[in-house]
Design a protein around this motif. Structure first.
Motif: not given
Length: 74
Positions: A41-50, A56-59, A61-70
Motif C-alpha cells: 500500500x505504501x509503495x503504491x501511494x509513493x508511486x502515485x504522489x509527488x 509523507x508516505x516515505x516517512x 514507509x520508514x516507520x513501517x520498517x522500524x516497527x519491525x525492531x522490538x
C-alpha cells in the motif's frame, strides 16, 4: 527419583513443544502477511504522489520498517 523421563512423558513434552512451535509460526506468518500488505500500500501511494505528499508516505514507509525492531517506539 530417576532423572530420566519415561517414553510417555517424552511424547507429551514433544506434543506441547510442537503445539507452541505451530502457534509461533502462525503468529509470525500473520505478522509478515500484514507487513507485506501495508508495504505494498505504501509503495503504491509513493508511486502515485509527488512532492511533500510523497515525502509523507516515505516517512510512513520508514516507520513501517522500524516497527519491525522490538521495543522501538516513536
Amino acid at each position: 527419583m530417576n532423572p530420566e523421563l519415561d517414553a510417555f512423558t517424552n511424547v507429551l513434552l514433544a506434543i506441547v513443544i510442537a503445539f507452541f512451535a505451530v502457534l509461533i509460526l502462525v503468529g509470525l506468518t500473520m505478522k509478515i502477511n500484514e507487513f507485506s500488505h501495508e508495504l505494498d500500500y505504501l509503495n503504491r501511494e509513493i508511486a502515485r504522489t509527488e512532492g511533500a505528499e510523497r515525502e509523507h508516505w516515505k516517512r510512513e514507509k520508514r516507520r513501517l520498517w522500524l516497527s519491525l525492531l522490538p521495543f522501538f517506539r516513536r
